[in-house]
Design a protein around this motif. Structure first.
Motif, PDB file in Angstrom:
ATOM      1  N   GLU A 197      26.575  64.729  27.143  1.00 34.99           N
ATOM      2  CA  GLU A 197      26.237  63.130  27.359  1.00 34.99           C
ATOM      3  C   GLU A 197      26.819  63.274  28.801  1.00 34.99           C
ATOM      4  O   GLU A 197      28.269  63.605  29.036  1.00 34.99           O
ATOM      5  N   VAL A 198      26.622  62.553  29.654  1.00 29.88           N
ATOM      6  CA  VAL A 198      27.337  61.928  31.023  1.00 29.88           C
ATOM      7  C   VAL A 198      27.153  60.289  31.042  1.00 29.88           C
ATOM      8  O   VAL A 198      26.192  59.889  31.278  1.00 29.88           O
ATOM      9  N   SER A 199      28.247  60.332  31.340  1.00 23.30           N
ATOM     10  CA  SER A 199      28.381  58.844  31.362  1.00 23.30           C
ATOM     11  C   SER A 199      29.301  58.236  32.795  1.00 23.30           C
ATOM     12  O   SER A 199      30.108  58.636  33.141  1.00 23.30           O
ATOM     13  N   GLU A 200      28.898  57.008  32.325  1.00 18.23           N
ATOM     14  CA  GLU A 200      29.488  55.880  33.770  1.00 18.23           C
ATOM     15  C   GLU A 200      30.270  55.025  33.273  1.00 18.23           C
ATOM     16  O   GLU A 200      29.011  53.899  32.497  1.00 18.23           O
ATOM     17  N   GLY A 201      31.135  54.299  34.144  1.00 15.01           N
ATOM     18  CA  GLY A 201      31.134  52.853  33.285  1.00 15.01           C
ATOM     19  C   GLY A 201      32.152  52.691  31.977  1.00 15.01           C
ATOM     20  O   GLY A 201      32.744  51.374  31.430  1.00 15.01           O
ATOM     21  N   TYR A 202      32.394  53.332  30.981  1.00 13.01           N
ATOM     22  CA  TYR A 202      33.223  53.267  29.495  1.00 13.01           C
ATOM     23  C   TYR A 202      34.333  52.627  30.102  1.00 13.01           C
ATOM     24  O   TYR A 202      34.847  53.962  30.775  1.00 13.01           O
ATOM     25  N   ARG A 203      34.969  52.083  29.691  1.00 12.97           N
ATOM     26  CA  ARG A 203      36.019  51.527  29.391  1.00 12.97           C
ATOM     27  C   ARG A 203      37.106  50.983  28.361  1.00 12.97           C
ATOM     28  O   ARG A 203      36.198  50.523  27.599  1.00 12.97           O
ATOM     29  N   ASP A 204      38.330  51.652  28.014  1.00  7.09           N
ATOM     30  CA  ASP A 204      38.703  50.565  27.018  1.00  7.09           C
ATOM     31  C   ASP A 204      38.831  49.528  26.684  1.00  7.09           C
ATOM     32  O   ASP A 204      38.886  48.671  27.212  1.00  7.09           O
ATOM     33  N   ARG A 205      38.789  49.037  25.177  1.00  6.03           N
ATOM     34  CA  ARG A 205      38.626  47.939  25.073  1.00  6.03           C
ATOM     35  C   ARG A 205      40.630  47.033  25.753  1.00  6.03           C
ATOM     36  O   ARG A 205      41.470  47.863  24.987  1.00  6.03           O
ATOM     37  N   ASP A 206      40.638  45.744  25.938  1.00  5.43           N
ATOM     38  CA  ASP A 206      42.290  45.535  26.655  1.00  5.43           C
ATOM     39  C   ASP A 206      43.073  45.305  25.482  1.00  5.43           C
ATOM     40  O   ASP A 206      42.187  44.852  24.106  1.00  5.43           O
ATOM     41  N   LEU A 219      26.010  57.594  37.741  1.00  6.01           N
ATOM     42  CA  LEU A 219      25.447  58.687  37.097  1.00  6.01           C
ATOM     43  C   LEU A 219      23.859  58.126  37.796  1.00  6.01           C
ATOM     44  O   LEU A 219      23.256  59.528  37.571  1.00  6.01           O
ATOM     45  N   ASP A 220      23.347  57.751  37.875  1.00  6.50           N
ATOM     46  CA  ASP A 220      21.985  57.054  39.561  1.00  6.50           C
ATOM     47  C   ASP A 220      22.273  59.006  40.315  1.00  6.50           C
ATOM     48  O   ASP A 220      21.567  60.016  40.202  1.00  6.50           O
ATOM     49  N   ALA A 221      23.598  59.203  41.235  1.00  5.93           N
ATOM     50  CA  ALA A 221      23.424  60.288  41.719  1.00  5.93           C
ATOM     51  C   ALA A 221      23.460  61.663  40.967  1.00  5.93           C
ATOM     52  O   ALA A 221      22.563  62.959  41.552  1.00  5.93           O
ATOM     53  N   PHE A 222      23.918  61.707  39.761  1.00  3.89           N
ATOM     54  CA  PHE A 222      24.032  62.580  38.952  1.00  3.89           C
ATOM     55  C   PHE A 222      22.472  62.766  38.336  1.00  3.89           C
ATOM     56  O   PHE A 222      21.555  64.157  39.043  1.00  3.89           O
ATOM     57  N   LEU A 223      21.540  61.797  37.860  1.00  3.89           N
ATOM     58  CA  LEU A 223      20.158  61.820  37.308  1.00  3.89           C
ATOM     59  C   LEU A 223      19.120  62.686  38.969  1.00  3.89           C
ATOM     60  O   LEU A 223      18.335  63.316  38.590  1.00  3.89           O
ATOM     61  N   ARG A 224      19.763  62.079  39.827  1.00  3.99           N
ATOM     62  CA  ARG A 224      18.585  62.558  41.128  1.00  3.99           C
ATOM     63  C   ARG A 224      19.067  64.431  41.632  1.00  3.99           C
ATOM     64  O   ARG A 224      18.160  64.975  41.697  1.00  3.99           O
ATOM     65  N   ALA A 225      20.237  64.564  41.285  1.00  3.69           N
ATOM     66  CA  ALA A 225      21.011  65.806  40.818  1.00  3.69           C
ATOM     67  C   ALA A 225      20.006  66.826  40.530  1.00  3.69           C
ATOM     68  O   ALA A 225      19.780  67.772  40.740  1.00  3.69           O
ATOM     69  N   VAL A 226      19.706  66.598  39.089  1.00  5.61           N
ATOM     70  CA  VAL A 226      19.209  66.943  38.581  1.00  5.61           C
ATOM     71  C   VAL A 226      18.279  66.896  37.904  1.00  5.61           C
ATOM     72  O   VAL A 226      17.349  67.803  36.929  1.00  5.61           O
ATOM     73  N   GLU A 227      17.299  66.121  38.273  1.00  7.04           N
ATOM     74  CA  GLU A 227      15.896  65.671  38.219  1.00  7.04           C
ATOM     75  C   GLU A 227      14.818  66.653  37.980  1.00  7.04           C
ATOM     76  O   GLU A 227      15.122  68.049  39.383  1.00  7.04           O
ATOM     77  N   GLY A 228      14.377  66.779  37.637  1.00  5.78           N
ATOM     78  CA  GLY A 228      13.335  68.539  36.599  1.00  5.78           C
ATOM     79  C   GLY A 228      14.038  69.614  37.123  1.00  5.78           C
ATOM     80  O   GLY A 228      13.453  70.609  36.675  1.00  5.78           O
ATOM     81  N   ARG A 229      15.440  69.364  37.061  1.00  7.66           N
ATOM     82  CA  ARG A 229      16.171  70.956  36.442  1.00  7.66           C
ATOM     83  C   ARG A 229      17.035  70.689  35.381  1.00  7.66           C
ATOM     84  O   ARG A 229      17.602  71.828  34.998  1.00  7.66           O
ATOM     85  N   ALA A 230      16.736  69.781  34.878  1.00  6.62           N
ATOM     86  CA  ALA A 230      17.760  69.690  33.031  1.00  6.62           C
ATOM     87  C   ALA A 230      17.069  69.085  31.912  1.00  6.62           C
ATOM     88  O   ALA A 230      15.971  67.973  32.616  1.00  6.62           O
ATOM     89  N   ASP A 231      16.814  69.258  30.454  1.00  4.97           N
ATOM     90  CA  ASP A 231      16.059  69.125  29.802  1.00  4.97           C
ATOM     91  C   ASP A 231      16.914  68.079  28.616  1.00  4.97           C
ATOM     92  O   ASP A 231      17.494  67.660  28.036  1.00  4.97           O
ATOM     93  N   ILE A 232      16.416  65.979  29.893  1.00  2.06           N
ATOM     94  CA  ILE A 232      16.944  65.361  29.487  1.00  2.06           C
ATOM     95  C   ILE A 232      16.410  64.798  27.679  1.00  2.06           C
ATOM     96  O   ILE A 232      15.537  65.042  27.824  1.00  2.06           O
ATOM     97  N   THR A 233      17.476  64.690  26.745  1.00  3.83           N
ATOM     98  CA  THR A 233      16.878  64.338  25.610  1.00  3.83           C
ATOM     99  C   THR A 233      16.889  63.583  25.301  1.00  3.83           C
ATOM    100  O   THR A 233      16.356  62.873  24.769  1.00  3.83           O
ATOM    101  N   ASP A 277      21.399  52.111  28.946  1.00  2.00           N
ATOM    102  CA  ASP A 277      22.336  50.837  29.077  1.00  2.00           C
ATOM    103  C   ASP A 277      23.333  50.086  28.268  1.00  2.00           C
ATOM    104  O   ASP A 277      23.105  49.563  27.312  1.00  2.00           O
ATOM    105  N   PHE A 278      24.583  50.450  28.582  1.00  2.00           N
ATOM    106  CA  PHE A 278      25.857  49.693  26.742  1.00  2.00           C
ATOM    107  C   PHE A 278      25.919  48.503  27.065  1.00  2.00           C
ATOM    108  O   PHE A 278      26.976  48.003  27.024  1.00  2.00           O
ATOM    109  N   SER A 279      25.530  47.805  28.583  1.00  2.01           N
ATOM    110  CA  SER A 279      25.585  46.910  28.680  1.00  2.01           C
ATOM    111  C   SER A 279      26.268  45.703  28.028  1.00  2.01           C
ATOM    112  O   SER A 279      27.454  44.892  28.522  1.00  2.01           O
ATOM    113  N   ALA A 280      25.145  45.453  26.906  1.00  2.00           N
ATOM    114  CA  ALA A 280      26.069  44.774  26.133  1.00  2.00           C
ATOM    115  C   ALA A 280      27.222  45.286  25.085  1.00  2.00           C
ATOM    116  O   ALA A 280      28.001  43.541  24.495  1.00  2.00           O
TER     117      ALA A 280
END
Length: 134
Positions: free
Chosen positions: A125-134, A84-98, A103-106
């Motif tokens: 939405e661009v997301s990193e780290g989502y996974r299903d519950r076991d 996600l950090d690389a994506f954010l760097r790539a779109v910085e100043g070129r996308a309308d972040i809403t 962080d949903f680590s909780a």
């Protein structure tokens, strides 16, 4: 990038979940109870439907944050990335972040998301780290 999910605002979340599990073979992958909001992820093959028990602000309000909250509309579309950090760097100043990044680590360790508006106003939405519950 990989396709992730479409998020739907539901008048009756349980009825909508039953429709997709009954007729389209979806299965519940996860559920989050946020107190005033319940969210259910249904897996359909390699993608998801994210179901929101929705509030209904006035129709025609511009989408903001994570998308429209009007029952019967698509809230947002989503993609998953490994960085996600690389994506954010790539779109910085070129996308309308809403919204975000948030962080949903909780709920799931390492899960983070950001939302941006496409040229036609659709929230993505661009997301990193989502996974299903076991």
């Amino acid at each position: 990038m990989r396709w992730s999910h479409a998020a739907l605002n539901c008048g009756d979340l349980d009825t909508t979940e039953k429709f997709y599990t009954t007729w389209f073979g979806a299965r519940r992958a996860n559920e989050f109870d946020l107190g005033d909001l319940r969210i259910v992820f249904l897996r359909v093959g390699d993608a998801y439907l994210e179901l929101f028990g929705a509030a209904s602000p006035a129709a025609g309000e511009p989408a903001g944050g994570d998308g429209h909250q009007v029952t019967g509309t698509v809230r947002h579309i989503a993609f998953q990335t490994d960085d996600l950090d690389a994506f954010l760097r790539a779109v910085e100043g070129r996308a309308d972040i809403t919204l975000g990044p948030l962080d949903f680590s909780a709920h799931i360790h390492g899960w983070r998301s950001v939302w941006l508006r496409d040229p036609d106003g659709v929230v993505v939405e661009v997301s990193e780290g989502y996974r299903d519950r076991d």
